[in-house]
Design a protein around this motif. Structure first.
Motif, PDB file in Angstrom:
ATOM      1  N   GLY A 101       0.815  -1.208   0.000  1.00  8.41           N
ATOM      2  CA  GLY A 101       0.000   0.000   0.000  1.00  8.41           C
ATOM      3  C   GLY A 101       0.849   1.258   0.000  1.00  8.41           C
ATOM      4  O   GLY A 101       0.587   2.206  -0.745  1.00  8.41           O
ATOM      5  N   PHE A 102       1.881   1.281   0.849  1.00  4.91           N
ATOM      6  CA  PHE A 102       2.785   2.433   0.872  1.00  4.91           C
ATOM      7  C   PHE A 102       3.525   2.577  -0.457  1.00  4.91           C
ATOM      8  O   PHE A 102       3.718   3.692  -0.954  1.00  4.91           O
ATOM      9  CB  PHE A 102       3.791   2.336   2.026  1.00  4.91           C
ATOM     10  N   ALA A 103       3.938   1.452  -1.037  1.00  6.43           N
ATOM     11  CA  ALA A 103       4.624   1.502  -2.333  1.00  6.43           C
ATOM     12  C   ALA A 103       3.682   2.028  -3.417  1.00  6.43           C
ATOM     13  O   ALA A 103       4.095   2.825  -4.275  1.00  6.43           O
ATOM     14  CB  ALA A 103       5.155   0.121  -2.703  1.00  6.43           C
ATOM     15  N   PHE A 104       2.411   1.612  -3.361  1.00  8.50           N
ATOM     16  CA  PHE A 104       1.433   2.099  -4.335  1.00  8.50           C
ATOM     17  C   PHE A 104       1.260   3.614  -4.209  1.00  8.50           C
ATOM     18  O   PHE A 104       1.284   4.333  -5.210  1.00  8.50           O
ATOM     19  CB  PHE A 104       0.087   1.397  -4.135  1.00  8.50           C
ATOM     20  N   LEU A 105       1.074   4.099  -2.988  1.00  8.61           N
ATOM     21  CA  LEU A 105       0.912   5.541  -2.782  1.00  8.61           C
ATOM     22  C   LEU A 105       2.164   6.306  -3.220  1.00  8.61           C
ATOM     23  O   LEU A 105       2.068   7.375  -3.827  1.00  8.61           O
ATOM     24  CB  LEU A 105       0.591   5.833  -1.319  1.00  8.61           C
ATOM     25  N   GLY A 106       3.330   5.754  -2.911  1.00 10.13           N
ATOM     26  CA  GLY A 106       4.576   6.385  -3.342  1.00 10.13           C
ATOM     27  C   GLY A 106       4.698   6.427  -4.851  1.00 10.13           C
ATOM     28  O   GLY A 106       5.101   7.438  -5.431  1.00 10.13           O
ATOM     29  N   ALA A 107       4.333   5.335  -5.502  1.00  7.66           N
ATOM     30  CA  ALA A 107       4.398   5.285  -6.969  1.00  7.66           C
ATOM     31  C   ALA A 107       3.475   6.334  -7.579  1.00  7.66           C
ATOM     32  O   ALA A 107       3.858   7.048  -8.514  1.00  7.66           O
ATOM     33  CB  ALA A 107       4.018   3.885  -7.473  1.00  7.66           C
ATOM     34  N   MET A 108       2.275   6.450  -7.042  1.00  5.95           N
ATOM     35  CA  MET A 108       1.333   7.448  -7.574  1.00  5.95           C
ATOM     36  C   MET A 108       1.856   8.865  -7.321  1.00  5.95           C
ATOM     37  O   MET A 108       1.692   9.747  -8.167  1.00  5.95           O
ATOM     38  CB  MET A 108      -0.055   7.262  -6.957  1.00  5.95           C
ATOM     39  N   GLY A 109       2.496   9.075  -6.186  1.00  7.24           N
ATOM     40  CA  GLY A 109       3.084  10.386  -5.908  1.00  7.24           C
ATOM     41  C   GLY A 109       4.187  10.739  -6.892  1.00  7.24           C
ATOM     42  O   GLY A 109       4.249  11.868  -7.394  1.00  7.24           O
ATOM     43  N   TRP A 110       5.054   9.790  -7.185  1.00  2.94           N
ATOM     44  CA  TRP A 110       6.130  10.030  -8.157  1.00  2.94           C
ATOM     45  C   TRP A 110       5.554  10.259  -9.551  1.00  2.94           C
ATOM     46  O   TRP A 110       6.067  11.080 -10.316  1.00  2.94           O
ATOM     47  CB  TRP A 110       7.121   8.881  -8.176  1.00  2.94           C
ATOM     48  N   LEU A 111       4.488   9.541  -9.885  1.00  3.89           N
ATOM     49  CA  LEU A 111       3.857   9.741 -11.186  1.00  3.89           C
ATOM     50  C   LEU A 111       3.271  11.150 -11.294  1.00  3.89           C
ATOM     51  O   LEU A 111       3.437  11.817 -12.308  1.00  3.89           O
ATOM     52  CB  LEU A 111       2.770   8.696 -11.424  1.00  3.89           C
ATOM     53  N   LEU A 112       2.615  11.596 -10.233  1.00  8.72           N
ATOM     54  CA  LEU A 112       2.072  12.961 -10.230  1.00  8.72           C
ATOM     55  C   LEU A 112       3.184  13.998 -10.330  1.00  8.72           C
ATOM     56  O   LEU A 112       3.040  15.012 -11.019  1.00  8.72           O
ATOM     57  CB  LEU A 112       1.232  13.191  -8.982  1.00  8.72           C
ATOM     58  N   MET A 113       4.299  13.740  -9.659  1.00 10.61           N
ATOM     59  CA  MET A 113       5.429  14.665  -9.734  1.00 10.61           C
ATOM     60  C   MET A 113       5.976  14.726 -11.161  1.00 10.61           C
ATOM     61  O   MET A 113       6.250  15.806 -11.692  1.00 10.61           O
ATOM     62  CB  MET A 113       6.532  14.255  -8.767  1.00 10.61           C
ATOM     63  N   ALA A 114       6.125  13.575 -11.796  1.00 12.77           N
ATOM     64  CA  ALA A 114       6.612  13.533 -13.178  1.00 12.77           C
ATOM     65  C   ALA A 114       5.646  14.274 -14.105  1.00 12.77           C
ATOM     66  O   ALA A 114       6.070  15.005 -14.999  1.00 12.77           O
ATOM     67  CB  ALA A 114       6.789  12.091 -13.635  1.00 12.77           C
ATOM     68  N   PHE A 115       4.349  14.103 -13.876  1.00  7.67           N
ATOM     69  CA  PHE A 115       3.345  14.793 -14.686  1.00  7.67           C
ATOM     70  C   PHE A 115       3.451  16.308 -14.511  1.00  7.67           C
ATOM     71  O   PHE A 115       3.461  17.054 -15.488  1.00  7.67           O
ATOM     72  CB  PHE A 115       1.943  14.302 -14.308  1.00  7.67           C
ATOM     73  N   LYS A 116       3.574  16.747 -13.267  1.00  2.00           N
ATOM     74  CA  LYS A 116       3.683  18.187 -12.985  1.00  2.00           C
ATOM     75  C   LYS A 116       4.942  18.770 -13.634  1.00  2.00           C
ATOM     76  O   LYS A 116       4.896  19.820 -14.263  1.00  2.00           O
ATOM     77  CB  LYS A 116       3.721  18.448 -11.482  1.00  2.00           C
ATOM     78  N   ILE A 117       6.046  18.087 -13.485  1.00  2.00           N
ATOM     79  CA  ILE A 117       7.298  18.574 -14.070  1.00  2.00           C
ATOM     80  C   ILE A 117       7.187  18.611 -15.596  1.00  2.00           C
ATOM     81  O   ILE A 117       7.623  19.560 -16.241  1.00  2.00           O
ATOM     82  CB  ILE A 117       8.489  17.695 -13.623  1.00  2.00           C
ATOM     83  N   GLY A 118       6.589  17.583 -16.173  1.00  3.30           N
ATOM     84  CA  GLY A 118       6.438  17.543 -17.628  1.00  3.30           C
ATOM     85  C   GLY A 118       5.540  18.646 -18.159  1.00  3.30           C
ATOM     86  O   GLY A 118       5.792  19.194 -19.227  1.00  3.30           O
ATOM     87  N   MET A 119       4.508  18.981 -17.411  1.00  7.66           N
ATOM     88  CA  MET A 119       3.578  20.020 -17.868  1.00  7.66           C
ATOM     89  C   MET A 119       4.151  21.426 -17.684  1.00  7.66           C
ATOM     90  O   MET A 119       3.949  22.291 -18.532  1.00  7.66           O
ATOM     91  CB  MET A 119       2.242  19.902 -17.133  1.00  7.66           C
ATOM     92  N   THR A 120       4.863  21.648 -16.579  1.00  6.29           N
ATOM     93  CA  THR A 120       5.368  23.000 -16.296  1.00  6.29           C
ATOM     94  C   THR A 120       6.784  23.223 -16.806  1.00  6.29           C
ATOM     95  O   THR A 120       7.212  24.364 -16.946  1.00  6.29           O
ATOM     96  CB  THR A 120       5.353  23.273 -14.783  1.00  6.29           C
ATOM     97  N   LYS A 121       7.513  22.135 -17.046  1.00  2.00           N
ATOM     98  CA  LYS A 121       8.927  22.193 -17.459  1.00  2.00           C
ATOM     99  C   LYS A 121       9.755  22.967 -16.423  1.00  2.00           C
ATOM    100  O   LYS A 121      10.723  23.640 -16.767  1.00  2.00           O
ATOM    101  CB  LYS A 121       9.075  22.810 -18.840  1.00  2.00           C
ATOM    102  N   MET A 122       9.354  22.866 -15.166  1.00  2.00           N
ATOM    103  CA  MET A 122      10.047  23.526 -14.066  1.00  2.00           C
ATOM    104  C   MET A 122      10.562  22.457 -13.110  1.00  2.00           C
ATOM    105  O   MET A 122       9.769  21.716 -12.532  1.00  2.00           O
ATOM    106  CB  MET A 122       9.102  24.459 -13.304  1.00  2.00           C
ATOM    107  N   PRO A 123      11.881  22.365 -12.924  1.00  2.00           N
ATOM    108  CA  PRO A 123      12.403  21.375 -11.990  1.00  2.00           C
ATOM    109  C   PRO A 123      12.038  21.740 -10.555  1.00  2.00           C
ATOM    110  O   PRO A 123      11.871  22.907 -10.213  1.00  2.00           O
ATOM    111  CB  PRO A 123      13.912  21.435 -12.210  1.00  2.00           C
ATOM    112  N   MET A 124      11.910  20.728  -9.722  1.00  2.00           N
ATOM    113  CA  MET A 124      11.553  20.965  -8.315  1.00  2.00           C
ATOM    114  C   MET A 124      12.790  20.982  -7.425  1.00  2.00           C
ATOM    115  O   MET A 124      12.811  21.659  -6.412  1.00  2.00           O
ATOM    116  CB  MET A 124      10.567  19.905  -7.845  1.00  2.00           C
ATOM    117  N   PHE A 125      13.811  20.229  -7.773  1.00  2.00           N
ATOM    118  CA  PHE A 125      14.975  20.080  -6.899  1.00  2.00           C
ATOM    119  C   PHE A 125      16.241  20.702  -7.470  1.00  2.00           C
ATOM    120  O   PHE A 125      17.033  21.280  -6.772  1.00  2.00           O
ATOM    121  CB  PHE A 125      15.222  18.598  -6.589  1.00  2.00           C
ATOM    122  N   MET A 126      16.468  20.547  -8.763  1.00  4.73           N
ATOM    123  CA  MET A 126      17.709  21.008  -9.360  1.00  4.73           C
ATOM    124  C   MET A 126      17.631  22.443  -9.904  1.00  4.73           C
ATOM    125  O   MET A 126      18.584  22.932 -10.462  1.00  4.73           O
ATOM    126  CB  MET A 126      18.132  20.072 -10.506  1.00  4.73           C
ATOM    127  N   GLY A 127      16.456  23.044  -9.824  1.00  2.00           N
ATOM    128  CA  GLY A 127      16.278  24.361 -10.412  1.00  2.00           C
ATOM    129  C   GLY A 127      16.598  25.426  -9.448  1.00  2.00           C
ATOM    130  O   GLY A 127      16.925  26.509  -9.493  1.00  2.00           O
TER     131      GLY A 127
END
Length: 127
Positions: A101-127
């Protein structure tokens, strides 16, 4: 070409996430449907097409991951790798339902992060 490819890529992302959610629900409910060939084969085909569409987008746009000026792409790539790893853990390798369950929630969180980064083209950590 770019617009069509981008829309195909976004559609495949939605299909991949939906199939991942479906697989997880079938696993948690111990449904006999999880053993059907469709559920075992189609997610791999969709994910393969998703990766192919991502590579094609790289060629069309000329972006190069892990290069100066494309930090957002490097972060998106890293987030996708984390999504895949946690997805495998959630569906196959987790020792108990809590860890899965925790792995599933983590996977969905990473997927949402990838989606956000792809849509905004703004890095969250390296920018």
């Amino acid at each position: 070409m770019y617009v069509a490819l981008k829309h195909i890529h976004l559609m495949l992302i939605a299909l991949s996430a939906g199939l991942f959610l479906t697989q997880y629900i079938l696993m948690v409910t111990k449904s006999p449907l999880q053993n059907k060939t469709f559920i075992k084969v189609v997610p791999h085909a969709v994910n393969g097409l998703l990766i192919l569409s991502g590579i094609m987008l790289l060629f069309v746009t000329g972006w190069v991951p892990f290069a100066p000026g494309s930090e957002w792409l490097s972060e998106k790539f890293t987030a996708i790798l984390a999504y895949i790893a946690l997805g495998v853990f959630a569906l196959r390798m987790g020792k108990n339902q809590l860890l899965r369950g925790f792995a599933f929630l983590g996977a969905m969180g990473w997927l949402l992060m990838a989606f956000k980064i792809g849509m905004t083209k703004m890095p969250m950590f390296m920018g």
